[in-house]
Design a protein around this motif. Sequence first.
Motif, PDB file in Angstrom:
ATOM      1  N   TYR A  20       0.869  -1.172   0.000  1.00  0.00           N
ATOM      2  CA  TYR A  20       0.000   0.000   0.000  1.00  0.00           C
ATOM      3  C   TYR A  20       0.900   1.215   0.000  1.00  0.00           C
ATOM      4  O   TYR A  20       2.130   1.104   0.078  1.00  0.00           O
ATOM      5  CB  TYR A  20      -0.938   0.008   1.210  1.00  0.00           C
ATOM      6  N   SER A  21       0.322   2.400  -0.101  1.00  0.00           N
ATOM      7  CA  SER A  21       1.086   3.638  -0.063  1.00  0.00           C
ATOM      8  C   SER A  21       0.480   4.574   0.967  1.00  0.00           C
ATOM      9  O   SER A  21      -0.678   4.433   1.371  1.00  0.00           O
ATOM     10  CB  SER A  21       1.110   4.313  -1.444  1.00  0.00           C
ATOM     11  N   TRP A  22       1.273   5.546   1.368  1.00  0.00           N
ATOM     12  CA  TRP A  22       0.791   6.586   2.261  1.00  0.00           C
ATOM     13  C   TRP A  22       0.073   7.663   1.452  1.00  0.00           C
ATOM     14  O   TRP A  22       0.073   7.605   0.221  1.00  0.00           O
ATOM     15  CB  TRP A  22       1.966   7.179   3.044  1.00  0.00           C
ATOM     16  N   ASP A 183       9.255  -1.998  10.916  1.00  0.00           N
ATOM     17  CA  ASP A 183       9.319  -0.727  10.193  1.00  0.00           C
ATOM     18  C   ASP A 183       7.972  -0.352   9.584  1.00  0.00           C
ATOM     19  O   ASP A 183       7.898   0.627   8.826  1.00  0.00           O
ATOM     20  CB  ASP A 183      10.370  -0.787   9.075  1.00  0.00           C
ATOM     21  N   GLN A 184       6.939  -1.113   9.893  1.00  0.00           N
ATOM     22  CA  GLN A 184       5.577  -0.810   9.478  1.00  0.00           C
ATOM     23  C   GLN A 184       4.661  -0.842  10.697  1.00  0.00           C
ATOM     24  O   GLN A 184       4.959  -1.523  11.687  1.00  0.00           O
ATOM     25  CB  GLN A 184       5.055  -1.841   8.464  1.00  0.00           C
ATOM     26  N   PRO A 185       3.540  -0.133  10.649  1.00  0.00           N
ATOM     27  CA  PRO A 185       2.537  -0.308  11.702  1.00  0.00           C
ATOM     28  C   PRO A 185       2.033  -1.745  11.724  1.00  0.00           C
ATOM     29  O   PRO A 185       1.902  -2.394  10.680  1.00  0.00           O
ATOM     30  CB  PRO A 185       1.432   0.668  11.300  1.00  0.00           C
ATOM     31  N   VAL A 186       1.747  -2.249  12.917  1.00  0.00           N
ATOM     32  CA  VAL A 186       1.293  -3.626  13.103  1.00  0.00           C
ATOM     33  C   VAL A 186       0.154  -3.612  14.119  1.00  0.00           C
ATOM     34  O   VAL A 186       0.253  -2.952  15.172  1.00  0.00           O
ATOM     35  CB  VAL A 186       2.442  -4.527  13.618  1.00  0.00           C
ATOM     36  N   CYS A 286      -4.050   4.348   9.037  1.00  0.00           N
ATOM     37  CA  CYS A 286      -4.096   2.887   9.149  1.00  0.00           C
ATOM     38  C   CYS A 286      -5.469   2.410   9.618  1.00  0.00           C
ATOM     39  O   CYS A 286      -5.970   1.381   9.134  1.00  0.00           O
ATOM     40  CB  CYS A 286      -3.016   2.399  10.114  1.00  0.00           C
ATOM     41  N   HIS A 287      -6.085   3.132  10.546  1.00  0.00           N
ATOM     42  CA  HIS A 287      -7.406   2.738  11.012  1.00  0.00           C
ATOM     43  C   HIS A 287      -8.458   2.802   9.895  1.00  0.00           C
ATOM     44  O   HIS A 287      -9.475   2.088   9.965  1.00  0.00           O
ATOM     45  CB  HIS A 287      -7.836   3.628  12.184  1.00  0.00           C
TER      46      HIS A 287
END
Length: 295
Positions: A20-22, A183-186, A286-287
């Motif tokens: 995915y991208s920001w 290095d990513q949200p989890v 992310c949510h």
Amino acid sequence: MSLPGHGRYDYVPITERADYSWPGGARLAVYIGLNLEHFAFGEGLGAELAPGGPQPDILNYAWRDYGNRVGAFRMLEMFDALRLPASVLANSAMYDYAPQLMAAWRARGDEVVGHGRTNAERQSTLSEADERTLIADATAAITAAEGTPPQGWLSPWIAESRVTPDLLHEAGYTYTLNWCMDDQPVWMRTRSGRILSIPYPQEANDIPAIVARKDGAAQFADTLIDTFDEMLEQSRAQPLVMGIALHPYLVGQPHRLRQLRRALTHIAAPRPEVWITRAGEISRYCHDQPEGLIP
């Protein structure tokens, strides 16, 4: 052989996750976690410039207090000049001790993240009831001052009990910065739902670098630049988060501030692949994503 585990998240290699991208198609999200901390005089915990003697430890207490009286204001000026947002990781004791400092960062529109009551204590040593009270005390103080409750939390000394994520979720927190495993949200499991773990650095962090490893000012600045440049390359394959952890009593010192400015000027240069943001904005993004996209 089965080793004790925490059960908070599953093992998923970063090479086997959804892409995915920001926002805006960016690939690397960068946020600065600015720690504003107040310490007890003559007792409790505290980082040390030099080995402390018997209490009251004037040398180290006054060195830390420099950050609130001088260093944080110099950093604010630099952040304004570079147009950098901040996630302010604040002990709730700061509102009584240094209200002008908290007001100055509020005026920028920066996010305040819960960071306990004071870094003179650890929540990991408390009973569940006392830890719940600590979280409630800090949350109430931030809510009263800022008008909205904090969404994120970083424990003083990044110290957790076995139920800290559960208590944070139950107190209304949507993300934690305590875990540095990715290095990513989890997503992390709690006993009543899930809470997002946003990467908080233990390498691009002035406490481990300067206090523990004794890195010089230029060496720490180079660490930030090298981390940024490498993660920018890596983010072509996976979207990543780079956090930068700063403490004004360390990098607000004049010789370190000059080197920090060099690093942040490099990082702040406009690039379409980079989203310079706040931790709370990463959490909200992310949510809002479909189930399963964030591991």
